[in-house]
Scaffold this active site. Structure first.
Site, PDB file in Angstrom:
ATOM      1  CB  VAL A 228      -0.960   0.031   1.211  1.00 35.24           C
ATOM      2  CG1 VAL A 228      -2.016  -1.052   1.078  1.00 35.24           C
ATOM      3  CG2 VAL A 228      -0.190  -0.106   2.532  1.00 35.24           C
ATOM      4  NE  ARG A 230       3.231   7.392  -3.973  1.00 38.17           N
ATOM      5  CZ  ARG A 230       2.217   7.639  -3.154  1.00 38.17           C
ATOM      6  NH1 ARG A 230       1.532   6.632  -2.639  1.00 38.17           N
ATOM      7  NH2 ARG A 230       1.880   8.876  -2.843  1.00 38.17           N
ATOM      8  CG  ASP A 254      -4.551   0.247  -2.978  1.00 37.15           C
ATOM      9  OD1 ASP A 254      -5.606  -0.032  -3.588  1.00 37.15           O
ATOM     10  OD2 ASP A 254      -4.326   1.366  -2.474  1.00 37.15           O
ATOM     11  CD  GLU A 259      -1.165   3.633  -9.183  1.00 33.16           C
ATOM     12  OE1 GLU A 259      -1.828   4.675  -8.982  1.00 33.16           O
ATOM     13  OE2 GLU A 259      -0.621   2.998  -8.261  1.00 33.16           O
ATOM     14  CG  HIS A 278      -3.321   4.492  -5.662  1.00 31.93           C
ATOM     15  ND1 HIS A 278      -2.178   4.967  -6.246  1.00 31.93           N
ATOM     16  CD2 HIS A 278      -3.255   4.893  -4.372  1.00 31.93           C
ATOM     17  CE1 HIS A 278      -1.460   5.637  -5.361  1.00 31.93           C
ATOM     18  NE2 HIS A 278      -2.101   5.601  -4.210  1.00 31.93           N
ATOM     19  CB  SER A 280      -5.532   1.119   0.493  1.00 33.80           C
ATOM     20  OG  SER A 280      -4.458   2.014   0.304  1.00 33.80           O
TER      21      SER A 280
END
Length: 322
Positions: A228, A230, A254, A259, A278, A280
């Site tokens: 969680v 990077r 996550d 992205e 992404h 969380s």
């Protein structure tokens, strides 16, 4: 004294900044206009914290914002040599995401230990399949990242009966919550002991790619890896190979190197991997929390008081107090 100019690097939906009315001129920018507008801004609010535009547009010598605030915990997308060398103060959203991310990690740990994914699969097949699952109580976690998010993850897991080893940049003794904080150099010795390996570290040159083939090879075959932090912390091809080889037994990501995660990424197809976009730290009302945090800090800035959450630009995060 003229009103301060607050420039917002936009993302939808826009921040609610009603408390700045009559106290600041608020201007909005997209990635294309940022370089042109930056020199006239006193304050930059990086609302679009997924953008690299600040790093690309930051001015060299001459006028520049005196304060930059990013609506994220990480600052790796902002830092560039020119910003590092400037006297501009950088602050972040430290404190907003701690509890939601800790809850998310705890949920993943419970879901993996109790095999909820398989329960859902056999339910859809209308198949009654009794089986045994794992205990979380008595297991061991290594949490990498000793900032507020990592600490909150650690204390939340402790509440479930998990023994937690917390890893930071440097070792610290007599920690009130964890007994001690391990140095980053201790990680290779800790990985073989962990049932759960959780990455919640800032992305810095020292932590980039830290979870690679060598790190996964040190983990138990039964361990699970959760990131969680990077995407840059993980060498994704190495993780794919490790999961296919059965070490670790599973993972949850996550955050990702790219992205949104490309549709042709092999990460989508791994049955041992849980992919989330992404999210969380994103709970109902989180954007208002971020806007309120910025406006609270703006009150301090306007009053000439010390700002909260000042990032050490050389380290890439807010140093621990004390």
């Amino acid at each position: 004294m003229s009103e301060a100019c607050v420039l917002v690097l936009d993302a939808d939906p826009l921040p609610r900044l009603e408390r700045l009315t009559g106290r600041a001129v608020v201007r909005h920018s997209d990635e294309q206009s940022l370089a042109r507008l930056l020199p006239d801004a006193d304050v930059l609010l990086v609302w679009d914290f997924t953008s690299d535009a600040v790093r690309e547009a930051w001015p060299g010598p001459g006028a520049r914002p005196r304060w930059v605030h990013t609506a994220s915990a990480g600052v790796d997308r902002l830092l560039c040599p020119e910003l590092l060398a400037s006297d501009t103060v950088l602050t972040n959203a430290r404190g907003v995401f701690d509890r939601p991310i800790a809850e998310y990690v705890a949920g993943l740990v419970l879901a993996m230990a109790k095999d909820f994914r398989h329960s859902w699969n056999v339910q859809r097949e209308r198949r009654w399949q009794h089986r045994e699952t794992e205990k979380v109580f008595g297991s061991r976690a290594v949490v990498v990242g000793s900032g507020p998010i990592g600490r909150r993850i650690g204390t939340t897991l402790q509440a479930l009966g998990v023994t937690v080893d917390l890893v930071g940049r440097t070792a610290r003794g007599a920690d009130a919550d964890f007994g001690r904080v391990h140095a980053g150099g201790d990680l290779p010795a800790l990985l073989p002991t962990a049932d759960w390996v959780v990455c919640a570290a800032p992305l810095t040159p020292q932590t980039e790619g830290m979870f690679d083939a060598a790190a996964f090879a040190l983990m138990k075959p039964t361990a699970r890896f959760l990131n969680v932090g990077r995407g840059g912390h993980v060498v994704e091809n190495d993780l794919v190979a490790a999961l296919r080889a059965g070490r670790p037994a599973g993972a949850a990501l996550d955050v990702f190197a790219a992205e949104p995660l490309p549709a042709d990424s092999p990460l989508w197809d791994l049955p041992e991997l849980i992919v989330s976009p992404h999210m969380s730290g994103d709970t109902y009302g989180w954007r208002d929390d971020l806007a309120d945090q910025f406006q609270d800090n703006f009150d301090r800035w306007l009053a000439g008081e010390p700002l909260a959450n000042v990032v050490d630009k050389r380290l890439g995060y807010v140093p621990a107090e004390g």
